[in-house]
Every structure is written in C-alpha cells, then in structure tokens.
Design an enzyme around this catalytic site. Structure first.
Site, short mmCIF file in Angstrom:
data_model
loop_
_atom_site.label_atom_id
_atom_site.label_comp_id
_atom_site.label_asym_id
_atom_site.label_seq_id
_atom_site.Cartn_x
_atom_site.Cartn_y
_atom_site.Cartn_z
N SER A 7 0.85 -1.19 0.00
CA SER A 7 0.00 0.00 0.00
C SER A 7 0.88 1.24 0.00
O SER A 7 1.69 1.42 0.91
CB SER A 7 -0.89 0.01 1.24
OG SER A 7 -1.40 1.32 1.44
N HIS A 32 -1.31 -1.39 -4.25
CA HIS A 32 -2.57 -1.08 -3.57
C HIS A 32 -2.65 0.43 -3.33
O HIS A 32 -1.76 1.01 -2.70
CB HIS A 32 -2.61 -1.86 -2.25
CG HIS A 32 -3.90 -1.77 -1.51
ND1 HIS A 32 -5.00 -2.55 -1.82
CD2 HIS A 32 -4.28 -1.00 -0.47
CE1 HIS A 32 -5.98 -2.28 -0.99
NE2 HIS A 32 -5.58 -1.33 -0.15
N ASP A 34 -4.86 3.43 -1.75
CA ASP A 34 -5.92 3.71 -0.78
C ASP A 34 -6.50 5.09 -1.00
O ASP A 34 -5.88 6.10 -0.66
CB ASP A 34 -5.36 3.60 0.64
CG ASP A 34 -5.11 2.16 1.04
OD1 ASP A 34 -6.05 1.35 0.94
OD2 ASP A 34 -3.97 1.85 1.44
N MET A 36 -9.12 7.78 0.07
CA MET A 36 -9.95 8.14 1.24
C MET A 36 -10.51 9.54 1.05
O MET A 36 -9.81 10.44 0.58
CB MET A 36 -9.09 8.11 2.50
CG MET A 36 -8.38 6.79 2.74
SD MET A 36 -7.56 6.76 4.33
CE MET A 36 -6.67 5.19 4.19
N HIS A 65 -8.50 0.83 -3.82
CA HIS A 65 -9.39 0.58 -2.67
C HIS A 65 -10.10 1.89 -2.33
O HIS A 65 -9.49 2.81 -1.79
CB HIS A 65 -8.51 0.08 -1.50
CG HIS A 65 -9.26 -0.18 -0.24
ND1 HIS A 65 -8.61 -0.40 0.97
CD2 HIS A 65 -10.58 -0.27 0.03
CE1 HIS A 65 -9.51 -0.60 1.91
NE2 HIS A 65 -10.71 -0.52 1.37
N MET A 67 -12.25 4.06 -0.24
CA MET A 67 -12.87 4.29 1.08
C MET A 67 -13.56 5.64 1.02
O MET A 67 -13.08 6.65 1.53
CB MET A 67 -11.79 4.24 2.16
CG MET A 67 -11.31 2.82 2.45
SD MET A 67 -9.72 2.77 3.28
CE MET A 67 -8.64 2.89 1.85
N MET A 136 -11.17 -6.29 5.64
CA MET A 136 -10.43 -5.31 6.43
C MET A 136 -10.15 -5.91 7.80
O MET A 136 -11.07 -6.29 8.52
CB MET A 136 -11.24 -4.02 6.60
CG MET A 136 -11.37 -3.16 5.37
SD MET A 136 -9.82 -2.67 4.57
CE MET A 136 -8.97 -1.81 5.90
N PHE A 142 -6.30 4.46 8.39
CA PHE A 142 -4.90 4.72 8.70
C PHE A 142 -4.06 3.45 8.61
O PHE A 142 -4.56 2.36 8.89
CB PHE A 142 -4.76 5.30 10.12
CG PHE A 142 -5.53 6.57 10.30
CD1 PHE A 142 -5.00 7.79 9.90
CD2 PHE A 142 -6.81 6.54 10.82
CE1 PHE A 142 -5.73 8.97 10.03
CE2 PHE A 142 -7.56 7.71 10.95
CZ PHE A 142 -7.01 8.93 10.57
N ASP A 172 -6.35 -6.76 4.45
CA ASP A 172 -5.78 -5.42 4.52
C ASP A 172 -5.85 -4.88 5.94
O ASP A 172 -6.93 -4.73 6.50
CB ASP A 172 -6.58 -4.51 3.56
CG ASP A 172 -6.01 -3.12 3.41
OD1 ASP A 172 -4.94 -2.82 3.98
OD2 ASP A 172 -6.66 -2.31 2.70
N GLY A 173 -4.67 -4.60 6.50
CA GLY A 173 -4.60 -3.93 7.80
C GLY A 173 -3.84 -4.73 8.84
O GLY A 173 -4.20 -5.86 9.16
#
Ligand code: DX5
Ligand code: ZN
Length: 211
Positions: A7, A32, A34, A36, A65, A67, A136, A142, A172-173
């Site tokens: 990511s 990846h 992200d 947001m 991804h 969000m 997730m 974050f 993920d995470g």
C-alpha cells in the site's frame, strides 16, 4: 502462492514515482492504492489524477481501494485513470449488485470490501459478480494499526462461500509476517501491507518476509 500488494499509503508521497519503481523492482505483485475521502473515513489521501500520473511508472496491476461515501460517481474516473481492480465498501453501496456490474462493464475487476464489524452474509447474492473480496483487518483510515484477530474466522467463512469460484480473498490492515501467515492459513490469497513493506527501507527483504 500468496500475492503481495504494497500500500503506497506508507510510501514517501513526495517521491511516489521512484517509490513505485522500487516496489516493482522489489518483487511486489500489485500496487494497492488507498483512496480516502475524509468523510467515509477520517483521513484524506488522493484521487484519480494521482493514479493516472503514476500509471506510466509501473506495469503492475493497480488495485484501487475506495474508502469513500459515494463510489458510484467515481468508478469511471478510476477506470479511466488506469485502475485494474476497483474495490468498493459494501457498507456504502445500497445497490451493491449494480455497482459491481458497473465496475465490470468498465472493463475492470470488481472488488468488495467488508469492515471488521460487517457480516460476510452481504456477499451471498453477489458471489457471481465479484472478482476479489477485501477483508479489512483494521478499521479503515490509517496505516500502522493492529490486526483484528477475529477476522480470521470471517476469511475462512468467505473461502467456503467462494466454493471454488475464481475469486481472490485479499486482507488489509496490520499485516506482518505473523498475521500474514495466519491470514493465508485461513484462506487469504493477497496480502496488502503498508508498514510491513516500508519499515526499514529494504522493500525486497520485507516483501520476501511476507511471502
Ligand atoms: C487502511 C488501508 C490500508 C493500510 C494498511 O485503511 O486500507 O491499505 O495502508 O496499512 P498497514 O499495513 O500499515 O496496516
Ligand atoms: Zn487498503
């Protein structure tokens, strides 16, 4: 074989072009990204212009991804920007079946993401319209958070629901060598990692450790 998707949330944002080259040379399987919106999640990152700007600097698949609260309005923005996979959150898609068909009609693989508190049952009637399921293992927003262990049973349940279809499970995470191994044992195919890939700066070593 497990795939590693670094990511870029943990990358040096002032040097993203070179970070992308380094990740590609270090053996990443996909990138990846992200996205947001500062609304669905309490953080703000980047939009399609950045994805488009980075696209020429890697041949790896771009795994976007989203969000965001209104992904339907943005799907074509990201397919035009060069996304190979677009993942939306089930929690913000009242017409999830339609959203997934729209993504596929754009010529992009369709992904669905579930937050830690979301039951996997929402996937039941879209199983034939999804290419990737993103579990997730932290609450989105974050990097650097701790892996939520009870998501392992969700991964196992989703693996059963897939029942041999060509659908990948992505996690993920909070992924590191230990939690990544747990996720793979439960059925994960793709590990997203931010902190674990970027910490210390030896991306190849870190990617190999996850593998
Ligand atoms: C979190 C993002 C993740 C994040 C993972 O909302 O979706 O992709 O970058 O970061 P780590 O691996 O540090 O938990
Ligand atoms: Zn992500």
């Amino acid at each position: 074989m497990v795939l590693i998707a670094p990511s870029i949330l943990s990358a040096d944002f002032a040097d993203l072009k070179n970070e992308l080259t380094r990740l590609t040379e270090a053996g990443a399987d996909m990138i990846h990204l992200d996205v947001m919106d500062g609304n669905y999640v309490p953080n703000l990152t980047f939009g399609p212009q950045l994805v488009k700007a980075l696209r020429p600097y890697s041949t790896l698949p771009f795994d976007v991804h989203l969000m965001v609260n209104n992904p339907d309005t943005m799907l074509s923005w990201f397919s035009n920007a060069g996304a190979d996979i677009i993942t939306v959150h089930a929690e913000v898609c009242p017409h999830l079946d339609k959203t997934l068909q729209t993504i596929r009609n754009l010529g992009v693989k369709a992904g669905v993401s579930l937050n830690p508190a979301t039951n996997e049952d929402v996937l039941k009637y879209v199983m034939d319209k999804v290419d990737q399921i993103l579990v997730m293992t932290v609450n989105p927003g974050f990097g650097g958070q701790n892996f939520i262990e009870n998501q392992l049973e969700k991964i196992t349940r989703i693996k059963q629901m897939i029942a041999g279809r060509d659908i990948k499970i992505e996690v993920d995470g909070g992924i590191n060598a230990m939690t990544g191994a747990e996720a793979v044992a439960a059925g994960a195919d793709i590990l997203v990692a931010g902190t674990a890939v970027f910490s210390g700066g030896d991306y190849a070593k870190n990617i190999n450790a996850l593998r």
